[in-house]
Structure formats: structure tokens, C-alpha cells
Design a protein around this motif. Structure first.
Motif, PDB file in Angstrom:
ATOM      1  N   HIS A 334      -4.300  -3.413   3.505  1.00 10.56           N
ATOM      2  CA  HIS A 334      -4.013  -4.094   2.232  1.00 10.56           C
ATOM      3  C   HIS A 334      -3.648  -3.092   1.147  1.00 10.56           C
ATOM      4  N   ALA A 337      -0.081  -1.827   1.732  1.00  7.41           N
ATOM      5  CA  ALA A 337       0.910  -2.820   1.303  1.00  7.41           C
ATOM      6  C   ALA A 337       0.997  -2.869  -0.218  1.00  7.41           C
ATOM      7  N   LEU A 338      -0.147  -2.732  -0.876  1.00  2.75           N
ATOM      8  CA  LEU A 338      -0.168  -2.744  -2.342  1.00  2.75           C
ATOM      9  C   LEU A 338       0.603  -1.545  -2.897  1.00  2.75           C
ATOM     10  N   GLU A 341       4.297  -2.226  -2.818  1.00  4.07           N
ATOM     11  CA  GLU A 341       4.735  -3.161  -3.863  1.00  4.07           C
ATOM     12  C   GLU A 341       4.744  -2.484  -5.228  1.00  4.07           C
ATOM     13  N   GLY A 373       2.314  -6.692  -6.829  1.00  3.68           N
ATOM     14  CA  GLY A 373       1.579  -6.779  -5.576  1.00  3.68           C
ATOM     15  C   GLY A 373       0.200  -7.398  -5.723  1.00  3.68           C
ATOM     16  N   ASN A 376      -1.573  -8.642  -2.486  1.00  6.02           N
ATOM     17  CA  ASN A 376      -2.178  -7.565  -1.705  1.00  6.02           C
ATOM     18  C   ASN A 376      -3.436  -7.020  -2.397  1.00  6.02           C
TER      19      ASN A 376
END
Length: 414
Positions: A334, A337-338, A341, A373, A376
């Protein structure tokens, strides 16, 4: 008054007065054998106690011996205790009084006290002790009348109304886990040498308390609920008694709906992973909350462009801190992914910072918000056990803000 001799082999017959030593007594009654004269040669009429004391009591305890022991035990006047002990020993020997053991003990303790005092003076310990004593006395004077609940503590106010709380002694400290009217999150000392006045103290509290809430509530996603920011300031009376502290509080906006649970989110309540995450958020949160006073971009385009540049810089620091921590397996994907973004969002904020007009700024600003994001971030927070409601669910134009600002403090001084 003569003291009769004790009964014994030389007691005179009943009804007869004792003879004085060296005098011949009257003859014994006819038919009785005459006994030896009373008292016999070389004997006193009764036993004498050496000195001026009664033959039927113990000698008193020497007062100097008692004083010497007390001074020796207290160690406050060792030289005096030694002198008293020596005087006591001399008097005890001359008068036959009791207390020799106390005089000796007091003298020995006093000698030890004198030696310790010499060592303290030689090493500077006496000076440090005096300075520490003065500092403690000064702190005691400064804290006179100060708020009785420390940072992190919760309390109830009279009738549940913080506005009616005029004196510190009116509050009752209660556990934060239950319902309460207020929670102390910070305090600071006023540096003025004379009383600055009510308005000046309220203005000072309204400026400093909003900033002091963030070290106490590091997580900007914390739900403050119905809490408002209050502050407790000295008045002229408590100032004269030495109170120089302003206390910053979270208080219930409605007395009918008190607070429940602590709002504290710092190293005392968060684990290492939670603390690392909320600290990574702080640079962006601080930059985001520094937006210009003018809500319309057209009214201050340059101010908004500088704000966008600060946000871009805050996002860069957020990424750096997220990458620096070793996250648990359930959180790592997570966070990755953050970070991706946030990289996209930074491009939009950078373009907003270089916009030529208000329309261009707004286009990149909105795109930058949408690419932060948040989904996320919610997933990462959920895996860490942190709050999952974003303070940016609404745009600034909708009035959404993170936490409490100074507006919550207006009119809330107590």
C-alpha cells in the motif's frame, strides 16, 4: 521540713522524734534495754544522693545532650551540635545528670556533618544545593494557582461548562477513557515581567495553542469530533500569586455531549510503525494548511502559486520518509502504491506553482488533489490501525480543514 529516716534497726521508738547526729538522746523507758544512739556514729540519718537531687528520684537528662543529638540527626547545624555535645558532657560529669550517650552520639553525628559540609564546599556541592533550593522555591512561586491537570490529563468543569470555569481549583481530574469535559494538551509560560492584561493573554493563547496541538496530535487524520480548542489564562489575582502559565485544552463544544477517550496521538500512544507513518504525513499536512488567507485564487494568484510550491516540497519530503521506513508486509504494498500516486500529484502541484493565470492554477490544483493517492493511504492506515477518514474528503472551498485552528479558540478563553 525534716525527712524521717527509713525504718530499720536504728529507727527510734514510735512517738519519738529522730535524734540529730552528735546529740545524746533521752533514756529509754524503764525496763527496756537502751539501744545505741540514733544514728550510729559515722552514719547519716538517711542515704544522700550526690548533688542537689531528691533521694527518691533519678537525675534529669541534660538538655544540652538532647539538643546535640537533634542537631546531629538533622545535619543542618553540625558545628552547633558538636559544641552542644561537649558542653553536655562537661555538665553531666559535674552534676551527675543523665544523657551521656545522647551527647556522645550527637557529637559524633555532628563531626560527620562537619566533614560532609567541608567536602561539599570544596567540591561546589553546597552551592549547587543552594541554587537547587532557590530554583525549587522559584518554581513553586511560579506554579502557584496554575492549572492542576498536567499534559495528557482530562477533567470535568463546574456544571460541565468550560466557560464558567474561572479558577483552576474548580476542576476535577478524571480518567480520559471515560466521559470528560476537557483534555490538557499543552501549556507554556508567559515571559512578561508585569501583568499584560486579559486581552493580551487571550491573544497570546490564541496564537500559540493552535500550533501546540500538533505535537500532541501528530496524526492529521484524527477525528476531533465535537472538540474545540480552549485555553486557560491567568487573571490579575492569580498573576500576583505567581501564576505565569497558559494552559491549552481540548473542550466539549456542547456540555450535553462531553468528550470520550483521549485525542492524544504521539509517541506515548502510537507504536513505531504508526509513528513513522504519521510523521511522514506531517510535511505535506503543514504545507497544505499554509494556504493563503484569500480563498479566491484571482485575489492572490502569487500567494497561491507559492502555496502550491510549498505543497510540492512537502509531498517530496513525505515520499522520502515513507521510503526510509521498513514497513510491515501487510503495509508495504500500500505504501509503494501511495508513493507512485504522490509522484503523479507532485507534477500537477508543480504546474500549479508555475501557472500563468487563475484558470490554469485551478486546473492543476484540482488534478493535484485527485492524485494524492488517498485510497492507497486509507489502505495503508487500515493495515496499521490508524484513522481512515481523510480530512481532504472535501476541497478547501467546501470548508474542510485538518484538525483545529485558531478560529476554534476565539471566545473560548477561560
Amino acid at each position: 521540713m525534716d525527712i524521717p529516716p527509713p525504718p530499720g534497726p536504728y529507727a527510734p521508738p514510735p512517738g519519738q522524734q529522730p535524734w540529730q547526729q552528735g546529740q545524746q538522746g533521752p533514756p529509754w523507758p524503764q525496763g527496756q534495754q537502751q539501744g545505741p544512739p540514733w544514728p550510729p556514729p559515722g552514719h547519716a540519718p538517711y542515704q544522700q544522693w550526690p548533688g542537689p537531687y531528691s533521694p527518691y528520684s533519678k537525675p534529669p537528662v541534660n538538655g544540652f545532650a538532647i539538643a546535640s543529638l537533634v542537631c546531629g540527626l538533622l545535619c543542618c547545624l553540625p558545628a552547633v551540635g558538636l559544641a552542644l555535645g561537649l558542653v553536655a558532657l562537661a555538665q553531666i560529669k559535674r552534676k551527675g545528670e543523665r544523657g551521656k550517650g545522647m551527647a556522645i552520639a550527637g557529637s559524633i553525628l555532628s563531626v560527620v556533618g562537619v566533614l560532609l559540609l567541608v567536602v561539599a564546599v570544596a567540591t561546589g556541592g553546597a552551592r549547587e544545593f543552594a541554587e537547587g533550593f532557590k530554583e525549587a522555591a522559584r518554581e513553586s512561586r511560579e506554579n502557584a494557582g496554575a492549572f492542576p491537570v498536567d499534559k495528557g490529563g482530562c477533567f470535568d468543569a463546574p456544571d460541565g461548562k468550560l466557560d464558567s470555569m474561572r479558577y483552576a481549583f474548580q476542576v476535577d481530574e478524571v480518567p480520559c477513557a471515560g466521559r470528560h469535559d476537557g483534555e490538557v494538551f499543552a501549556s507554556f509560560r508567559v515571559s512578561n515581567t508585569s501583568y499584560p492584561g486579559d486581552d493580551a493573554l487571550v491573544d497570546l493563547a490564541g496564537t500559540k495553542c493552535p500550533d501546540l496541538q500538533w505535537p500532541y496530535v501528530l496524526d492529521s487524520w484524527t477525528d476531533f469530533g465535537d472538540a474545540e480548542l480552549y485555553y486557560f489564562v491567568p487573571d490579575r489575582t492569580t498573576w500576583r500569586r505567581g501564576d505565569r502559565h497558559v494552559t491549552c485544552l481540548f473542550g466539549a463544544a456542547d456540555p450535553k455531549h462531553p468528550l470520550k477517550g483521549s485525542l492524544r496521538r504521539d509517541a506515548t500512544t502510537l507504536d513505531a510503525d504508526q509513528l513513522a507513518y504519521v510523521k511522514a504525513d506531517r510535511p505535506f499536512d503543514e504545507a497544505y494548511l499554509s494556504q493563503p488567507a484569500a480563498e479566491r485564487v484571482e485575489d492572490d494568484l502569487e500567494g497561491h502559486k507559492k502555496w502550491a510550491a510549498r505543497v510540492d516540497k512537502g509531498l517530496a519530503e513525505r515520499v522520502r520518509r515513507l521510503r526510509a521506513h521498513d514497513w510491515p508486509k501487510a503495509t508495504r504494498d500500500h505504501v509503494d502504491a501511495l508513493v507512485t500516486e504522490i509522484g503523479k500529484a507532485r507534477k500537477e502541484w508543480a504546474k500549479a506553482a508555475g501557472a500563468d493565470d487563475a484558470d490554469s492554477f485551478n486546473d492543476h490544483y484540482v488534478a493535484g488533489l485527485q492524485r494524492l493517492g488517498e485510497k492507497n493511504a486509507v489502505a495503508a492506515r487500515k493495515s496499521l490501525g490508524l484513522a481512515t477518514t481523510s480530512p481532504r474528503d472535501a476541497t478547501p472551498e467546501d470548508g474542510a480543514e485538518s484538525g483545529l485552528d485558531e478560529d476554534h479558540g476565539e471566545g473560548a478563553a477561560v
